[in-house]
Motif scaffolding. Structure first.
Motif, PDB file in Angstrom:
ATOM      1  N   LEU A   4       0.852  -1.189   0.000  1.00 28.70           N
ATOM      2  CA  LEU A   4       0.000   0.000   0.000  1.00 28.70           C
ATOM      3  C   LEU A   4       0.886   1.236   0.000  1.00 28.70           C
ATOM      4  O   LEU A   4       1.765   1.381   0.858  1.00 28.70           O
ATOM      5  N   VAL A   5       0.681   2.114  -0.971  1.00 26.55           N
ATOM      6  CA  VAL A   5       1.475   3.338  -1.053  1.00 26.55           C
ATOM      7  C   VAL A   5       0.561   4.556  -1.185  1.00 26.55           C
ATOM      8  O   VAL A   5      -0.597   4.437  -1.576  1.00 26.55           O
ATOM      9  N   GLY A   6       1.124   5.709  -0.871  1.00 25.52           N
ATOM     10  CA  GLY A   6       0.369   6.948  -0.970  1.00 25.52           C
ATOM     11  C   GLY A   6       1.034   7.996  -0.103  1.00 25.52           C
ATOM     12  O   GLY A   6       1.810   7.667   0.805  1.00 25.52           O
ATOM     13  N   PRO A   7       0.763   9.252  -0.338  1.00 26.80           N
ATOM     14  CA  PRO A   7       1.403  10.333   0.427  1.00 26.80           C
ATOM     15  C   PRO A   7       0.911  10.361   1.864  1.00 26.80           C
ATOM     16  O   PRO A   7      -0.120   9.749   2.193  1.00 26.80           O
ATOM     17  N   PRO A   8       1.619  11.059   2.745  1.00 27.45           N
ATOM     18  CA  PRO A   8       1.106  11.234   4.114  1.00 27.45           C
ATOM     19  C   PRO A   8      -0.252  11.910   4.039  1.00 27.45           C
ATOM     20  O   PRO A   8      -0.480  12.771   3.194  1.00 27.45           O
ATOM     21  N   GLY A   9      -1.178  11.456   4.897  1.00 25.46           N
ATOM     22  CA  GLY A   9      -2.509  12.040   4.879  1.00 25.46           C
ATOM     23  C   GLY A   9      -3.464  11.372   3.918  1.00 25.46           C
ATOM     24  O   GLY A   9      -4.632  11.767   3.815  1.00 25.46           O
ATOM     25  N   ALA A  10      -3.003  10.327   3.220  1.00 26.11           N
ATOM     26  CA  ALA A  10      -3.874   9.634   2.265  1.00 26.11           C
ATOM     27  C   ALA A  10      -4.813   8.657   2.955  1.00 26.11           C
ATOM     28  O   ALA A  10      -5.747   8.142   2.336  1.00 26.11           O
ATOM     29  N   GLY A  11      -4.559   8.384   4.239  1.00 26.61           N
ATOM     30  CA  GLY A  11      -5.406   7.438   4.968  1.00 26.61           C
ATOM     31  C   GLY A  11      -4.929   6.006   4.861  1.00 26.61           C
ATOM     32  O   GLY A  11      -5.726   5.072   4.988  1.00 26.61           O
ATOM     33  N   LYS A  12      -3.620   5.823   4.651  1.00 28.47           N
ATOM     34  CA  LYS A  12      -3.088   4.469   4.457  1.00 28.47           C
ATOM     35  C   LYS A  12      -3.360   3.560   5.663  1.00 28.47           C
ATOM     36  O   LYS A  12      -3.754   2.418   5.504  1.00 28.47           O
ATOM     37  N   GLY A  13      -3.086   4.081   6.868  1.00 30.39           N
ATOM     38  CA  GLY A  13      -3.280   3.262   8.056  1.00 30.39           C
ATOM     39  C   GLY A  13      -4.722   2.811   8.218  1.00 30.39           C
ATOM     40  O   GLY A  13      -4.996   1.638   8.501  1.00 30.39           O
ATOM     41  N   THR A  14      -5.652   3.736   8.011  1.00 29.11           N
ATOM     42  CA  THR A  14      -7.081   3.412   8.128  1.00 29.11           C
ATOM     43  C   THR A  14      -7.495   2.399   7.076  1.00 29.11           C
ATOM     44  O   THR A  14      -8.144   1.386   7.378  1.00 29.11           O
ATOM     45  N   GLN A  15      -7.107   2.646   5.829  1.00 28.58           N
ATOM     46  CA  GLN A  15      -7.481   1.735   4.748  1.00 28.58           C
ATOM     47  C   GLN A  15      -6.807   0.375   4.907  1.00 28.58           C
ATOM     48  O   GLN A  15      -7.409  -0.663   4.621  1.00 28.58           O
ATOM     49  N   ALA A  16      -5.556   0.372   5.369  1.00 32.20           N
ATOM     50  CA  ALA A  16      -4.841  -0.889   5.547  1.00 32.20           C
ATOM     51  C   ALA A  16      -5.589  -1.800   6.520  1.00 32.20           C
ATOM     52  O   ALA A  16      -5.721  -3.004   6.282  1.00 32.20           O
ATOM     53  N   ALA A  17      -6.078  -1.226   7.619  1.00 38.71           N
ATOM     54  CA  ALA A  17      -6.784  -2.021   8.616  1.00 38.71           C
ATOM     55  C   ALA A  17      -8.061  -2.634   8.037  1.00 38.71           C
ATOM     56  O   ALA A  17      -8.339  -3.829   8.238  1.00 38.71           O
ATOM     57  N   PHE A  18      -8.837  -1.833   7.306  1.00 35.66           N
ATOM     58  CA  PHE A  18     -10.083  -2.331   6.716  1.00 35.66           C
ATOM     59  C   PHE A  18      -9.816  -3.360   5.623  1.00 35.66           C
ATOM     60  O   PHE A  18     -10.482  -4.393   5.547  1.00 35.66           O
ATOM     61  N   LEU A  19      -8.849  -3.082   4.764  1.00 36.84           N
ATOM     62  CA  LEU A  19      -8.546  -3.989   3.656  1.00 36.84           C
ATOM     63  C   LEU A  19      -8.012  -5.321   4.166  1.00 36.84           C
ATOM     64  O   LEU A  19      -8.388  -6.389   3.673  1.00 36.84           O
ATOM     65  N   ALA A  20      -7.126  -5.267   5.155  1.00 36.50           N
ATOM     66  CA  ALA A  20      -6.567  -6.493   5.720  1.00 36.50           C
ATOM     67  C   ALA A  20      -7.673  -7.363   6.314  1.00 36.50           C
ATOM     68  O   ALA A  20      -7.671  -8.591   6.152  1.00 36.50           O
ATOM     69  N   LYS A  21      -8.607  -6.716   6.993  1.00 35.57           N
ATOM     70  CA  LYS A  21      -9.724  -7.464   7.581  1.00 35.57           C
ATOM     71  C   LYS A  21     -10.594  -8.079   6.492  1.00 35.57           C
ATOM     72  O   LYS A  21     -10.961  -9.258   6.561  1.00 35.57           O
ATOM     73  N   ASN A  22     -10.910  -7.305   5.461  1.00 42.05           N
ATOM     74  CA  ASN A  22     -11.761  -7.802   4.375  1.00 42.05           C
ATOM     75  C   ASN A  22     -11.094  -8.933   3.592  1.00 42.05           C
ATOM     76  O   ASN A  22     -11.770  -9.834   3.079  1.00 42.05           O
TER      77      ASN A  22
END
Length: 217
Positions: free
Chosen positions: A5-23
């Motif tokens: 998962l890549v993207g600039p700071p503030g892109a919401g990587k941590g939030t999206q990573a948690a949801f995607l990993a769970k899904n």
């Protein structure tokens, strides 16, 4: 699936990573978690990382890579993982490729969260944190407190962290463009990059990402 998962700071990587990993039923592996786990457990790599950090220096690539390789070798990562914050440069990406190749596996996708630079600055510079409890986070635009400068939860003072100032955010973006963004071209040459817009509500971005990953399979 094995995803970076890549993207600039503030892109919401941590939030999206948690949801995607769970899904996707795969572990979310973040650089921050790797450092904390190795340091708290007193591993050899953790001791090395702590020594560099205590001296105010960046942790060398080989230490970070070693931590990532150890984590990806754990039983819960056998069928896939989602890497967040690693690799952070092309040399780390090359090392990751070599490690995966040695295990006769490969990445399935590199998910690029795209956010306009002005939106990144707006997201981060607008954050306000409670001095009493840093888990209480507000935003001058998206999540305003009922009373300006006062935490709705505990009444603590809300403030802007030094590293959330606009100048600091723009410096962080420059570091991202210089060091991390080149890995997108590196992986694009391998046909692995899937780019989605990270604008909108969290669940909308997650759905967009899941759809893009399914279409990419």
């Amino acid at each position: 699936m094995r995803i970076v998962l890549v993207g600039p700071p503030g892109a919401g990587k941590g939030t999206q990573a948690a949801f995607l990993a769970k899904n996707l039923s795969i572990p979310h592996i973040s650089t921050g978690d790797l450092f904390r786990a190795n340091i708290s457990q007193g591993t050899e790599l953790g001791k090395q990382a702590k020594a560099f950090m205590d001296a105010g220096n960046l942790v060398p690539d080989e230490v970070t890579i070693g931590m990532a390789k150890d984590r990806m070798a754990q039983p819960d990562a056998v069928n896939g993982f989602l890497l967040d914050g690693f690799p952070r440069n092309v040399s780390q990406a090359e090392a990751l490729d070599a490690s995966l190749k040695a295990d006769d596996v490969q990445l399935d996708a590199v998910l690029d969260l795209e956010v306009p630079e002005d939106e990144v600055v707006k997201r981060i510079a607008g954050r306000r944190i409670c001095r009493k409890d840093s888990s209480h986070v507000f935003h001058v635009t998206y999540s305003q407190p009922k009373v300006e400068g006062v935490c709705d939860v505990c009444g603590g003072e809300l403030y802007q962290r030094d590293d959330d100032s606009e100048d600091t955010v723009r410096n962080r973006l420059e570091v991202y463009h210089t060091q991390t963004e080149p890995i997108i071209d590196y992986y694009r040459a391998q046909g692995l990059v899937v780019t989605i817009s990270a604008l909108g509500k969290v669940d909308e971005v997650t759905a967009r990402a899941m759809d893009a990953l399914k279409r990419d399979k």
